[in-house]
Enzyme design. Structure first.
Site, mmCIF file in Angstrom:
data_model
loop_
_atom_site.group_PDB
_atom_site.id
_atom_site.type_symbol
_atom_site.label_atom_id
_atom_site.label_comp_id
_atom_site.label_asym_id
_atom_site.label_seq_id
_atom_site.Cartn_x
_atom_site.Cartn_y
_atom_site.Cartn_z
ATOM 1 N N ARG A 380 57.000 81.126 -11.400
ATOM 2 C CA ARG A 380 58.261 81.825 -11.123
ATOM 3 C C ARG A 380 59.424 80.856 -10.948
ATOM 4 N NH1 ARG A 380 54.695 85.055 -7.611
ATOM 5 N NH2 ARG A 380 53.839 86.650 -8.987
ATOM 6 N N VAL A 381 59.123 79.569 -10.806
ATOM 7 C CA VAL A 381 60.194 78.571 -10.760
ATOM 8 C C VAL A 381 60.621 78.251 -12.187
ATOM 9 C CG1 VAL A 381 60.733 76.184 -10.134
ATOM 10 C CG2 VAL A 381 59.471 77.627 -8.546
#
Length: 521
Positions: A380-381
């Site tokens: 998700r980064v």
């Protein structure tokens, strides 16, 4: 002379004031399965360390100083009694024994002296290398840093694995879950990440903490030997809570590990903490909870099992510059049953973390190592935690690999395939081969980048699928010997310039010419 001494003594006696300090004292009412019920201690704190007075149980041949002190931790503060878990040899705790409150919550030693050592949950050395001299103690339970004290995750933590660094990048301060069935290579991914930190310059090298929860001692010994042989123990701490330890120590081990990491984070350093694995911690906590008579909930797990993991993983952070800019990156490991990621504990941890690396049994059995399922794995980064060089080459590859997986499923039912589909399947099969990597052989970023550029530009299209990995390895070897300047450019600048790309294209042609035997497909 005598008169002077008498006068002095008289003055001291007159000015002497007695001070009393209250001490909490209780009595063990019952003990069993590592849990003691204590009568008294009305002012005990939650998670406070309690000391069991084992002096009455000492034989005449030994002194109190020789005996091992036994501590407990107060977990249930009830109306008329306290229930505590025993942190040590439960055989020494008996009914009627005196218990004293210490006034401090359970803490572990922290500091530079721990680096390179193997310790238990309480921070005591278990590697036979003598005592650890540390000045500071940190409580095992600490509040996580607030949002205002954090900064965005932008700096990459390289794992050395092509499949992860290119498609599921991990940033410093991120929490990336490693999930999969038994024997799919979860621990191998985590240990390779530690080994790859040897490729980092010393000033950027993170302190690594490996927390073994409920593992066989032989497995932990093998991991320690591997790290020692590679020279990685010089920046690693191993916290070992083996299967033979009481459930309480297994459930507290991850908290002890992250507390040790927080010391280094507050010094402005980067830390990598691996929890292997949180499934076993969940089982240990469930055991402790049921012994403490706490009500079980869904699937007979306690209701606060989510909070158990969230308050642990939230302590991973990238701190703001004002607080030193240190970070803790967490790689929790979760074991699934029959690949079921929708079970209670896996979904809990997936929702807490910033992405997951899903290792699939079918891929592992096919010989794909690491056995990463690209469809179910996510970061998700994302690309904000990648170097410019990797970002510029990795996007195309992920799309092609996802398309290949989709086409592969349909292709087995189709009779005749059109040329475009065949080409995509061939390209995808070669990409899978390129991303294969033997364990304990992490690659530097520049080597990963040139391999992916070669795959994207179709260098391996004329190589037999089964020879693709060999061709990729030989390409790296050739570039190291003949075109080291191109690799150095990528390493120094962190990006692939047009000039470097041209140099690499020429180098690929020369490699093709030098290894004609491989390109006969």
């Amino acid at each position: 002379m005598t008169t002077t001494i008498v006068e002095k003594l008289r003055k001291q006696i007159e000015s002497f004031e007695t001070t009393t300090t209250p001490e909490g004292v209780g009595t063990v009412v019952s003990v069993g399965d590592g849990v003691a019920e204590i009568d008294g201690l009305p002012h005990a704190l939650m998670a406070e360390m309690l000391e069991f007075d084992t002096s009455s149980d000492i034989s005449l041949s030994e002194t109190i100083a020789d005996s091992d002190r036994v501590f407990g931790m107060a977990l249930n503060l009830e109306e008329h009694s306290v229930r505590a878990v025993v942190l040590g040899d439960t055989r020494k705790v008996k009914e009627g024994m005196t218990v004293r409150s210490t006034g401090r919550v359970l803490s572990v030693p922290v500091g530079e002296a721990l680096v390179g050592r193997v310790v238990n949950t309480l921070g005591e050395p278990i590697d036979g290398k003598g005592p650890i001299e540390t000045q500071k103690m940190y409580p095992v339970e600490r509040p996580a840093h607030s949002v205002m004290e954090r900064s965005p995750v932008k700096s990459p933590l390289q794992t050395g694995l092509k499949a992860i660094d290119s498609m599921i990048p991990i940033g410093r301060g991120q929490r990336e879950l490693i999930i999969g069935d038994r024997f799919t290579g979860k621990t191998t991914v985590a240990i390779d990440t530690i080994l790859n930190q040897l490729n980092e310059p010393e000033e950027r090298r993170p302190i690594c903490i490996y927390v073994a929860i409920g593992q066989k001692e032989s497995k932990t010994a093998r991991i320690m030997a591997k790290l020692k042989e590679a020279g990685a123990m010089d920046f690693t701490i191993i916290v070992n809570a083996p299967a033979s330890d009481p459930a309480a120590l297994q459930f507290l081990a991850p908290y002890a590990g992250v507390s040790m990491g927080e010391y280094f984070m507050e010094q402005g350093k980067d830390v990598l903490v691996i929890y292997d694995d949180l499934s076993k911690q969940s089982v240990a906590y469930r055991e402790v909870s049921l012994l403490l008579r706490r009500p079980p909930g869904r699937e007979a797990f306690p209701g606060d099992i989510f909070y158990l993991h969230s308050r642990l993983l939230e302590r991973s952070a990238k701190l703001s510059k004002e607080l030193g800019g240190g970070s803790i990156t967490a790689l929790p490991i979760i074991e699934t049953q029959e690949g079921d990621v929708s079970a209670y504990i896996p979904t809990n941890v997936i929702s807490i973390t910033d992405g997951q690396i899903f290792l699939e049994t079918d891929l592992f059995n096919k010989g794909v190592r690491p056995a990463i399922n690209v469809g179910l794995s996510v970061s998700r980064v994302g690309s904000s935690a990648q170097t410019k060089a990797m970002k510029s080459v990795a996007g195309k590859m992920r799309i092609e690999l996802a398309q290949y997986r989709e086409l592969e499923a349909f292709a087995q039912f189709a009779g005749d395939l059109d040329e475009d589909t065949k080409r995509r399947l061939d390209k995808g099969a070669r990409l899978v081969e390129v991303l294969k990597q033997p364990h304990s052989k992490p690659l530097t970023v520049e080597k990963q980048v040139v391999t992916i550029i070669a795959a994207n530009e179709g260098l391996f299209d004329e190589v037999k699928v089964e020879d693709t990995q060999t061709a990729a390895d030989k390409l790296i070897e050739y570039l190291e010997n003949q075109h080291a300047d191109s690799l150095k450019d990528i390493k120094d600048t962190g990006e692939v310039s047009d000039a470097t790309k041209e140099k690499l294209t020429r180098a690929f042609d020369q490699f093709k010419e030098a290894h004609k035997g491989l390109f006969n497909n």
